[in-house]
Design an enzyme around this catalytic site. Structure first.
Site, PDB file in Angstrom:
ATOM      1  N   SER A  47       8.977  -8.617   7.057  1.00  0.00           N
ATOM      2  CA  SER A  47       7.684  -8.259   7.636  1.00  0.00           C
ATOM      3  C   SER A  47       7.445  -6.756   7.581  1.00  0.00           C
ATOM      4  O   SER A  47       8.363  -5.959   7.757  1.00  0.00           O
ATOM      5  CB  SER A  47       7.627  -8.731   9.096  1.00  0.00           C
ATOM      6  OG  SER A  47       6.487  -8.214   9.752  1.00  0.00           O
ATOM      7  N   TYR A  70       0.668  -5.816   5.326  1.00  0.00           N
ATOM      8  CA  TYR A  70      -0.657  -5.683   5.916  1.00  0.00           C
ATOM      9  C   TYR A  70      -1.298  -4.443   5.303  1.00  0.00           C
ATOM     10  O   TYR A  70      -0.619  -3.432   5.087  1.00  0.00           O
ATOM     11  CB  TYR A  70      -0.582  -5.495   7.440  1.00  0.00           C
ATOM     12  CG  TYR A  70      -0.167  -6.726   8.205  1.00  0.00           C
ATOM     13  CD1 TYR A  70      -1.031  -7.797   8.369  1.00  0.00           C
ATOM     14  CD2 TYR A  70       1.095  -6.803   8.793  1.00  0.00           C
ATOM     15  CE1 TYR A  70      -0.652  -8.924   9.081  1.00  0.00           C
ATOM     16  CE2 TYR A  70       1.482  -7.923   9.515  1.00  0.00           C
ATOM     17  CZ  TYR A  70       0.603  -8.978   9.656  1.00  0.00           C
ATOM     18  OH  TYR A  70       0.982 -10.084  10.361  1.00  0.00           O
ATOM     19  N   THR A  96      -0.712 -10.554   3.433  1.00  0.00           N
ATOM     20  CA  THR A  96      -1.296 -11.381   4.486  1.00  0.00           C
ATOM     21  C   THR A  96      -2.790 -11.105   4.573  1.00  0.00           C
ATOM     22  O   THR A  96      -3.213  -9.967   4.769  1.00  0.00           O
ATOM     23  CB  THR A  96      -0.631 -11.094   5.841  1.00  0.00           C
ATOM     24  OG1 THR A  96       0.746 -11.502   5.770  1.00  0.00           O
ATOM     25  CG2 THR A  96      -1.306 -11.875   6.958  1.00  0.00           C
ATOM     26  N   LYS A 171      -1.048 -14.676   1.110  1.00  0.00           N
ATOM     27  CA  LYS A 171      -0.580 -15.497   2.234  1.00  0.00           C
ATOM     28  C   LYS A 171      -1.701 -15.678   3.258  1.00  0.00           C
ATOM     29  O   LYS A 171      -2.233 -14.694   3.787  1.00  0.00           O
ATOM     30  CB  LYS A 171       0.628 -14.822   2.903  1.00  0.00           C
ATOM     31  CG  LYS A 171       1.197 -15.567   4.102  1.00  0.00           C
ATOM     32  CD  LYS A 171       2.426 -14.851   4.638  1.00  0.00           C
ATOM     33  CE  LYS A 171       3.037 -15.588   5.816  1.00  0.00           C
ATOM     34  NZ  LYS A 171       2.200 -15.487   7.025  1.00  0.00           N
ATOM     35  N   HIS A 195      -0.743 -18.736   9.888  1.00  0.00           N
ATOM     36  CA  HIS A 195      -0.132 -17.680  10.697  1.00  0.00           C
ATOM     37  C   HIS A 195       0.523 -18.261  11.954  1.00  0.00           C
ATOM     38  O   HIS A 195       0.404 -17.737  13.057  1.00  0.00           O
ATOM     39  CB  HIS A 195      -1.187 -16.631  11.098  1.00  0.00           C
ATOM     40  CG  HIS A 195      -0.619 -15.240  11.199  1.00  0.00           C
ATOM     41  ND1 HIS A 195      -0.917 -14.243  10.298  1.00  0.00           N
ATOM     42  CD2 HIS A 195       0.228 -14.675  12.084  1.00  0.00           C
ATOM     43  CE1 HIS A 195      -0.284 -13.137  10.628  1.00  0.00           C
ATOM     44  NE2 HIS A 195       0.423 -13.380  11.710  1.00  0.00           N
TER      45      HIS A 195
END
Length: 311
Positions: A47, A70, A96, A171, A195
């Protein structure tokens, strides 16, 4: 049970999804998860909001790793993150796209969630955006609102391709329309994800959206499932409906909290063993033999159940 994902050979179609702040679950956090994934011969996705940096994860040894991204308002930060992931040996970017705003996570609001003072988002350490301030609301929600770019659009997928040679997985896709756009904009793969059902109330289960995405993809790019996988039979169902593999999130965090690296290794082995049994009892000697004919799909519910072996 071995398979190939984006050109990388892995031991099974079960991979680790990006989950943030893993040192809240165990002192070794993402480092323990990385070692367990490498030991199991599968992929770990780190992440952006990890409590271990890409460099720290790379330092634990070899392994196939993807980096979840992100897109921040400051695109210089995005460039730096992607470049560091490349230099640390990460093999793909998982972008994402379902979090232009953070969903209303009421537990975080009630508890005024923020990171414990001894932890930071390590990939942003030294950039003055690695900490979350305490608020009267959710510290995470305030952080996302101040840092993440709400204007993210399909042109940004093309922009990312100009700053990295790594394949880009999108994603958060759940519809045929977005699948078509992902293909048109050069995505290397799609991760069907809601999510963890934490972004939008009443969002469909990912398994109920999978076939629509697979049909529209038409084999032009691989489609993966993320969310709701708790048993090896869940993996079997996803493969039967066209997924090229699955990513698991909560099971990793739960096992990490229980027993660190050994816990994550255990949950990966459990899922592998359960998938193997499901394949054997369904008459499948390889992944390619798993087809839609092996499951019954209820037309009026988000339910998919294994079918008896067709002998």
């Amino acid at each position: 049970m071995a398979t190939n994902v984006l050109g990388f050979n892995i031991s099974m179609p079960i991979m680790i999804a990006p989950t943030a702040m893993q040192r809240m679950a165990h002192p070794e956090g993402e480092l323990a998860t990385a070692r367990a994934a490498a030991s199991a011969g599968t992929i770990m996705t780190l992440s952006s909001w990890a409590t271990s940096s890409v460099e720290e994860v790379n330092s634990v040894g070899p392994g196939i790793r993807f980096f979840q991204l992100y897109v921040y308002k400051d695109r210089t930060i995005v460039r730096q993150l992607v470049r560091r992931a490349e230099m640390a040996g990460f093999k793909a970017i998982a972008l994402t796209v379902d979090t232009p705003r953070l969903g209303r996570r009421e537990a975080d609001i009630k508890n005024r969630f923020t990171l414990p003072p001894h932890l930071v988002l390590k990939n942003f350490e030294g950039l003055d955006i690695g900490t979350m301030d305490k608020t009267n609301d959710s510290g995470l929600a305030s952080y996302v609102a101040s840092q993440v770019d709400r204007s993210l659009c399909w042109e940004d997928v093309k922009w990312l391709q100009t700053i990295t040679s790594l394949p880009i997985l999108v994603k958060g896709v759940m519809t045929a329309e977005d699948t078509r756009l992902a293909v048109e904009n050069g995505a290397a793969g799609i991760i069907v994800s809601n999510h963890g059902a934490r972004q939008l109330d009443y969002v469909p289960a990912t398994i109920s959206c999978l076939e629509e995405v697979v049909r529209e993809a038409k084999g032009r790019l691989p489609v993966f499932l993320d969310g709701g996988v708790r048993r090896g039979t869940d993996v079997f169902k996803a493969l039967a409906l066209g997924a090229a593999g699955v990513f698991i999130g909560r099971p990793v965090l739960y096992s990490l909290a229980v027993d660190g690296e050994a816990g994550v290794r255990k949950v990966l082995q459990m899922l592998r063993d359960e998938l193997e049994i499901a394949m054997a009892l369904s008459g499948c000697t390889s992944l390619r033999e798993i087809t839609r004919a092996h499951v019954l799909v209820a037309a009026d519910a988000d339910t998919t159940v294994p079918r008896r072996a067709r002998l």
